[in-house]
Design a protein around this motif. Structure first.
Motif, short mmCIF file in Angstrom:
data_model
loop_
_atom_site.label_atom_id
_atom_site.label_comp_id
_atom_site.label_asym_id
_atom_site.label_seq_id
_atom_site.Cartn_x
_atom_site.Cartn_y
_atom_site.Cartn_z
N ILE A 1 0.85 -1.18 0.00
CA ILE A 1 0.00 0.00 0.00
C ILE A 1 0.89 1.24 0.00
CG2 ILE A 1 -1.84 1.25 1.18
CD1 ILE A 1 -2.64 -1.53 0.12
N PHE A 2 0.66 2.11 -0.98
CA PHE A 2 1.47 3.32 -1.10
C PHE A 2 0.78 4.50 -0.43
CE2 PHE A 2 2.84 0.48 -4.45
CZ PHE A 2 4.22 0.59 -4.38
N ARG A 3 1.58 5.50 -0.09
CA ARG A 3 1.10 6.64 0.70
C ARG A 3 0.02 7.43 -0.01
NH1 ARG A 3 6.05 9.78 2.25
NH2 ARG A 3 5.83 10.78 0.21
N ASP A 4 0.01 7.41 -1.32
CA ASP A 4 -1.00 8.18 -2.05
C ASP A 4 -2.28 7.38 -2.29
OD1 ASP A 4 0.10 6.40 -3.83
OD2 ASP A 4 0.36 7.82 -5.48
N ASN A 5 -2.46 6.24 -1.62
CA ASN A 5 -3.69 5.47 -1.78
C ASN A 5 -4.88 6.31 -1.34
OD1 ASN A 5 -5.90 3.45 -0.99
ND2 ASN A 5 -4.39 2.11 -1.96
N ALA A 6 -5.87 6.39 -2.20
CA ALA A 6 -7.00 7.29 -1.95
C ALA A 6 -7.89 6.85 -0.79
CB ALA A 6 -7.85 7.41 -3.22
N PHE A 7 -7.83 5.60 -0.41
CA PHE A 7 -8.69 5.10 0.66
C PHE A 7 -8.04 5.15 2.05
CE2 PHE A 7 -10.43 2.49 -2.99
CZ PHE A 7 -11.61 3.20 -3.09
N LEU A 8 -6.77 5.56 2.10
CA LEU A 8 -6.09 5.62 3.40
C LEU A 8 -6.72 6.71 4.28
CD1 LEU A 8 -2.23 5.32 2.79
CD2 LEU A 8 -3.72 3.73 4.01
N PRO A 9 -6.85 6.45 5.58
CA PRO A 9 -7.29 7.52 6.49
C PRO A 9 -6.28 8.67 6.44
CG PRO A 9 -7.36 5.37 7.57
CD PRO A 9 -6.65 5.18 6.28
N ASP A 10 -6.79 9.90 6.50
CA ASP A 10 -5.91 11.06 6.38
C ASP A 10 -4.84 11.08 7.47
OD1 ASP A 10 -7.19 12.00 4.13
OD2 ASP A 10 -8.60 13.26 5.27
N GLY A 11 -5.22 10.69 8.68
CA GLY A 11 -4.24 10.71 9.76
C GLY A 11 -3.07 9.78 9.50
N LEU A 12 -3.37 8.60 8.97
CA LEU A 12 -2.32 7.65 8.65
C LEU A 12 -1.44 8.17 7.53
CD1 LEU A 12 -0.97 4.89 8.95
CD2 LEU A 12 -2.71 3.93 7.44
N ARG A 13 -2.06 8.80 6.53
CA ARG A 13 -1.28 9.33 5.41
C ARG A 13 -0.32 10.43 5.90
NH1 ARG A 13 -3.83 8.93 0.87
NH2 ARG A 13 -5.77 9.72 1.81
N GLN A 14 -0.84 11.27 6.78
CA GLN A 14 0.00 12.36 7.30
C GLN A 14 1.16 11.80 8.13
OE1 GLN A 14 -2.71 14.92 9.41
NE2 GLN A 14 -3.89 15.42 7.55
N THR A 15 0.89 10.75 8.93
CA THR A 15 1.96 10.14 9.71
C THR A 15 3.02 9.58 8.79
OG1 THR A 15 0.43 9.60 11.50
CG2 THR A 15 2.49 8.36 11.40
N MET A 16 2.61 8.92 7.71
CA MET A 16 3.56 8.36 6.76
C MET A 16 4.38 9.47 6.10
SD MET A 16 1.18 5.41 4.97
CE MET A 16 2.50 4.84 3.88
N ALA A 17 3.71 10.55 5.73
CA ALA A 17 4.43 11.65 5.08
C ALA A 17 5.43 12.28 6.04
CB ALA A 17 3.43 12.70 4.58
N GLY A 18 5.00 12.49 7.27
CA GLY A 18 5.89 13.10 8.25
C GLY A 18 7.07 12.24 8.63
N SER A 19 6.93 10.93 8.47
CA SER A 19 8.00 10.01 8.84
C SER A 19 8.77 9.51 7.63
CB SER A 19 7.43 8.82 9.62
OG SER A 19 6.73 9.25 10.77
N GLY A 20 8.44 10.00 6.45
CA GLY A 20 9.14 9.59 5.25
C GLY A 20 8.87 8.15 4.84
N ILE A 21 7.66 7.69 5.13
CA ILE A 21 7.28 6.30 4.82
C ILE A 21 6.50 6.31 3.51
CG2 ILE A 21 6.05 4.25 5.60
CD1 ILE A 21 6.31 5.39 8.47
N SER A 22 7.02 5.68 2.50
CA SER A 22 6.37 5.71 1.18
C SER A 22 5.34 4.60 1.02
CB SER A 22 7.41 5.60 0.08
OG SER A 22 8.13 4.37 0.19
N SER A 23 5.49 3.48 1.75
CA SER A 23 4.57 2.36 1.58
C SER A 23 4.64 1.45 2.79
CB SER A 23 4.89 1.56 0.31
OG SER A 23 6.16 0.95 0.43
#
Length: 989
Positions: A354-376
């Motif tokens: 699952i990649f960070r730009d997945n449209a179904f991801l909860p926004d909070g999880l996406r933001q955590t991934m972005a802030g931590s440099g997690i791409s998938s």
């Protein structure tokens, strides 16, 4: 005739009944295990005889269910074991080592793996069933290593019999119905006889554990060492995958998060007992915590099934010495089940990225991934019935068996006078159509990578932004069960019906060389159509050769020809030719513009439907045989009689050459009521068509010896046939005693010892052994079966083909008791008490693998923990019944006992496993019947209660790492359904 309960046989236990077509007063009979015709002299082979009425009493319902109660059978294919077929496994040596006969003639197997389906047999026309061990290959040929089961027809049946019955469990599920009819009549002034029979049976499936509170999800913990022994705990759940999804991202802040039903995330909470690294196949926990039992949502305890069969038999005395006969059997069976295959992304081997730009991801999880440099991250997920877990499989088998033959009595007045010449030709054809509604691996990786279309703002499959390589792709939301759209579920499960497919056929052994093509219209399922054909012709003669000093010397001679063919063709839209060597329907990352997240292992798969690897097969095998048998009376005095029995069979098999089978036996009678018997034989089995030509696949968890730091890896495996595999050989020894003491009239007792030692057994070494033999021993024949990635060296594919590599041994003791006596307790009519009991002690059931290591599995009725394979080898089983009859009223009480056993014979109690014991269990059944007569007609209603006291199955836990769930019972040994009631009635005219 399947009626009133137990009727004790008046013959000795182990005394067979006549199976020829003459009248019952005929002096010459043929017993199972022998070809010679005798004047009632006992044969040395141990034979267990059970009447048709007794089989019905053992267990109402299918024929195989009743026979499975006899202790000499281990692991039969029955509805309770999840099979739509009824195939027998004598001594637990395998379906393919048990030969099934109908009236002394070989019955074609229903599948390429061997094993005749006895549910086709006309139950209402069966008179008795005879089971024998030792020397059967010399009499009947291949497959009789464990012995022979012979179903004797009542070819003199006259009249009309109708039977109906219906059953249900005490949980109000598992409803079943059965109807049967049998008709027999003489014709042509008694020179001919016609038999007709038909049956229909319906079984409603049970697909979960509801209302069975004994199920508590017992699973296994530990590694089987003295420092970390195996131990069991209830409520075992996966820490790898869930119905909502778990996140595996080692070394990051999101590792160990879990989705809930609504698609939100929270930390996964561990229970009090924890094992394995989170997000790996072996990870599980118990004692509370997050997750749920992945094996309890759907699990078929008994499949949904229905079947019908038709039977016809006619014989005609063309002359005083010549009888002609013809026989036809037809069967049609259907079965359906859920849960046998499930959509699974547990890393075994399928993996979802699952990649960070997945449209179904909860926004909070996406933001955590972005802030931590997690791409998938990796999503560990199992399909739920609310989304992509709505998978199923079904099977339909249609079989036709036609036989025609003759019996010619010789009346020469001189040499060969009184001999009988028998001949027949038999043609059998079965067509098995298996359907799988499965997960589309060729689509799911595109569908799971859902992104927002920058032009429209709609959620789309990412690959759709680059090309039309995945037309109609629907974005799939697997974050939380039940959140996927109906369109997305439809896109990633099953095929589109109505597609016209035309393709060349790729066979597993010859590739495209045969030049054959296949055209069909697709359905929603992947379809496997297997046609199996057998032709058999035999000619034999039997009679007295000369008069010896102790009686006539009887001889039997004959020859036979048999040909078997198999043709299996797969209808798979994702791999139309079923080319598993060069075609890969799952595209790798980057192979299609915009496609990403597909691991090398997943795109090395050769099927687009998960867990469905099957090959096209086209093969045949032939055998020519010649056989002879001699029965030589040695003594015949008032105190002692003795006879020597010798038999031999020569066989020439296509592809594997010639082989001999033989038997020597001695039977001694003492003081009229004691008989001693013993045999020594060489029995053989040639490879069946599956072992010669089949090729199938799946996944396996292995340990690569080149990577000591990595304990488990998931790989794709295939198992393949070997046309040149040699026949296996078995040396069999039996010895027994039969007693009928005159001091206890009506009592008969037999005790028989047996020892079967198989050499050059046809088998597979196992996926791990193939890898070890390649990388540890550098054996080129095994390295040829391992495919690695040219760049990384990672194992991608492992083959495990059939070879003559193993040894097996089984030994034990059978005992049988029969007693019947007239009574005058209550009066009012013909009053009688009957007892019948069978017991079996299994003293050895060992296997020797390709490395020479021998393991004795006798007593194991739990799972082998390192493979999760459940074994049925109880070291003691017994069944006994008492029947009281008073006139037309009868009642029966029956006990079925399975002794205590071990969980895993490879482990040491208290050292490598904390408790290696399995509890014993006693099941009690009861039956009541009342016969009502009116002139030449009578009716007999009856009621049977099976498992009267609703005994729970003993706990035998294991952990399925690939599926992520626990199993706590052994359906091959114990009763999972509980108390059930069957009512029925038999009408006779």
């Amino acid at each position: 005739m399947l009626g009133v309960g137990l009727t004790a046989l008046t013959a000795f236990p182990g005394t067979a009944t006549a199976q020829d077509s003459g009248d019952e007063g005929s002096a010459a009979i043929v017993v199972t295990g022998s070809r010679v015709r005798t004047d009632g002299m006992q044969m040395p082979v141990p034979v267990t005889v059970v009447s048709a009425a007794e089989i019905e009493t053992l267990s109402p319902g299918s024929l195989v269910t009743g026979l499975s109660q006899l202790p000499q059978f281990y692991g039969n294919q029955t509805p309770a074991s999840g099979s739509s077929r009824g195939s027998l496994n004598l001594r637990g040596l395998g379906l393919n080592r048990t030969l099934t006969l109908l009236n002394g003639r070989r019955v074609p197997a229903t599948t390429a793996s061997g094993g005749a389906d006895i549910s086709l047999f006309p139950e209402s026309l069966i008179r008795a069933v005879e089971t024998t061990t030792g020397g059967a290959s010399a009499a009947y040929g291949t497959d009789a290593v464990a012995g022979v089961v012979n179903f004797i027809l009542d070819t003199d049946f006259t009249g009309l019999e109708l039977q109906a019955q219906s059953g249900i469990t005490s949980r109000r599920d598992g409803q079943n119905q059965e109807l049967s009819a049998a008709f027999g009549t003489p014709f042509a002034d008694g020179r001919g006889h016609l038999l007709l029979g038909g049956e229909y049976a319906r079984q409603s499936g049970i697909d979960n554990y509801r209302k069975r509170d004994w199920y508590q999800g017992w699973g296994t913990f530990g590694s089987g060492t003295a420092a970390d022994p195996y131990r069991f705990a209830p409520g075992t759940k996966s820490r790898n995958a869930s119905f909502d999804g778990n996140i595996r991202a080692p070394g990051t802040v999101i590792d160990g998060l879990a989705f809930d039903r609504d698609g939100n995330v929270a930390p996964f909470v561990n229970g009090t007992e924890v094992q394995g690294v989170f997000g790996t196949p072996a990870a599980r926990h118990a004692g509370g915590g997050s997750g749920e039992d992945l094996g309890a949502q759907i699990n078929t305890l008994i499949p949904d099934a229905d079947r019908y069969s038709l039977f016809g038999y006619a014989e005609f005395e063309a002359t005083d010495n010549l009888t002609l006969f013809a026989q036809y059997m037809h069967g049609n069976s259907d079965s359906r089940q859920q849960g046998a295959t499930r959509s699974s992304f547990t890393g075994s081997p399928a993996t979802l990225t699952i990649f960070r730009d997945n449209a179904f991801l909860p926004d909070g999880l996406r933001q955590t991934m972005a802030g931590s440099g997690i791409s998938s991250f990796t999503l560990r997920r199992v399909g739920s019935v609310e989304d992509i877990g709505i998978l199923s499989s079904s099977e339909n088998t249609v079989q036709h068996i036609a036989t025609g033959g003759f019996a010619l009595g010789l009346d020469t007045g001189g040499m060969l006078d009184g001999w009988q010449v028998d001949g027949f030709y038999q043609y059998g054809h079965s067509r098995r159509t298996a359907r799988q509604f499965g997960l589309r691996l060729d689509r799911v990786y595109a569908a799971i990578d859902a992104v927002t279309d920058p032009a429209t703002g709609d959620v789309v499959c990412r690959v759709s932004l680059f090309s039309d390589a995945f037309p109609g792709c629907q974005p799939l939301n697997l974050f939380g069960r039940g959140n996927a759209s109906a369109a997305a579920i439809d896109y990633v499960t099953g095929f589109e019906p109505g597609q016209q497919v035309a393709t060349p056929i790729y066979f597993s052994d010859t590739g495209y060389n045969l030049g054959e093509e296949l055209s069909y219209t697709s359905s929603k399922d992947k379809v496997n159509v297997t046609a199996f054909e057998q032709q058999l012709a035999e000619l034999s003669a039997a009679g007295d050769l000369f008069d010896g000093w102790a009686g006539p010397v009887a001889v039997a001679l004959g020859g036979s020809w048999r040909q078997e063919t198999i043709r299996q063709v797969i209808q798979d839209v994702t791999n139309p030719a079923s080319d598993h060597d060069t075609f890969f329907p799952v595209a790798c990352s980057g192979a299609v513009p915009g496609l990403r997240g597909v691991t090398p292992t997943d795109c090395a798969n050769t099927v687009g439907v998960q867990y469905s690897k099957l090959s096209n097969i086209n093969g045949s095998a032939r055998v020519w045989e010649a056989f002879g048998e001699l029965l030589f009376p040695l003594l015949d005095t008032q105190a002692v009689d003795a006879s020597l029995n010798l038999a031999g069979r020569w066989a020439s098999y296509s592809g594997s050459g010639t082989i001999w089978a033989w038997k020597a036996g001695l039977d001694v009678g003492l003081i009229d009521w004691v008989r001693l018997r013993g045999t020594w034989s060489r029995d053989v089995r040639a490879a069946n068509l599956a072992e010669r030509f089949d090729k199938s696949g799946g996944s396996a968890v292995i340990d690569d010896p080149r990577t000591p730091a990595i304990e488990t890896l998931n790989v794709i495996r295939y198992s393949g046939g070997n046309p040149a595999v040699d026949p296996e050989r078995a040396d069999t020894y039996t010895a027994g005693i039969v007693l009928q003491p005159p001091v206890v009239p009506g009592l008969s007792l037999s005790v028989d010892w047996y020892d079967i030692r198989i050499k050059d057994a046809i088998g597979q070494v196992g996926t791990q052994a193939v890898i070890d033999r390649c990388f540890r021993e550098n054996a080129p024949e095994f390295c040829a079966l391992v495919t690695t990635d040219p760049a990384s060296g990672d194992i991608l594919l492992v083959g495990d083909v059939f070879i003559n590599v193993a040894q097996a041994r089984v030994s034990g003791v059978d005992a049988e008791l029969s007693y019947a006596t007239d009574l005058s307790l209550l009066g009012g009519g013909d009053e009688r008490l009957s007892l019948r009991a069978f017991a079996s002690w299994l003293t050895k059931r060992s296997e020797t693998n390709s490395s020479g290591v021998t393991t004795d599995y006798a007593g194991q009725i739990g799972a082998t923990q390192n493979s999760q394979a459940y074994l049925p080898y109880a070291d003691f089983k017994a069944i006994g019944s008492v029947t009281y009859r008073n006139g037309d009223t009868s009642g029966m009480v029956q006990g079925r006992y399975v002794g205590p056993g071990t969980q895993d014979a490879t482990l040491t109690d208290g050292v490598t496993i904390l408790d290696n014991s399995v509890d014993d269990v006693l099941y009690v059944d009861a039956r009541l019947a009342q016969r009502v007569s009116a002139g030449a007609q009578d009716a007999e209603p009856w009621l049977t209660v099976t498992n009267l006291f609703d005994q729970d199955p003993p706990i035998t836990p294991s952990w399925n790492a690939s599926g992520g769930f626990a199993t706590q019972t052994n359906a091959a040994v114990h009763d999972l359904l509980g108390r059930r009631y069957t009512v029925g009635a038999t009408l006779r005219f």
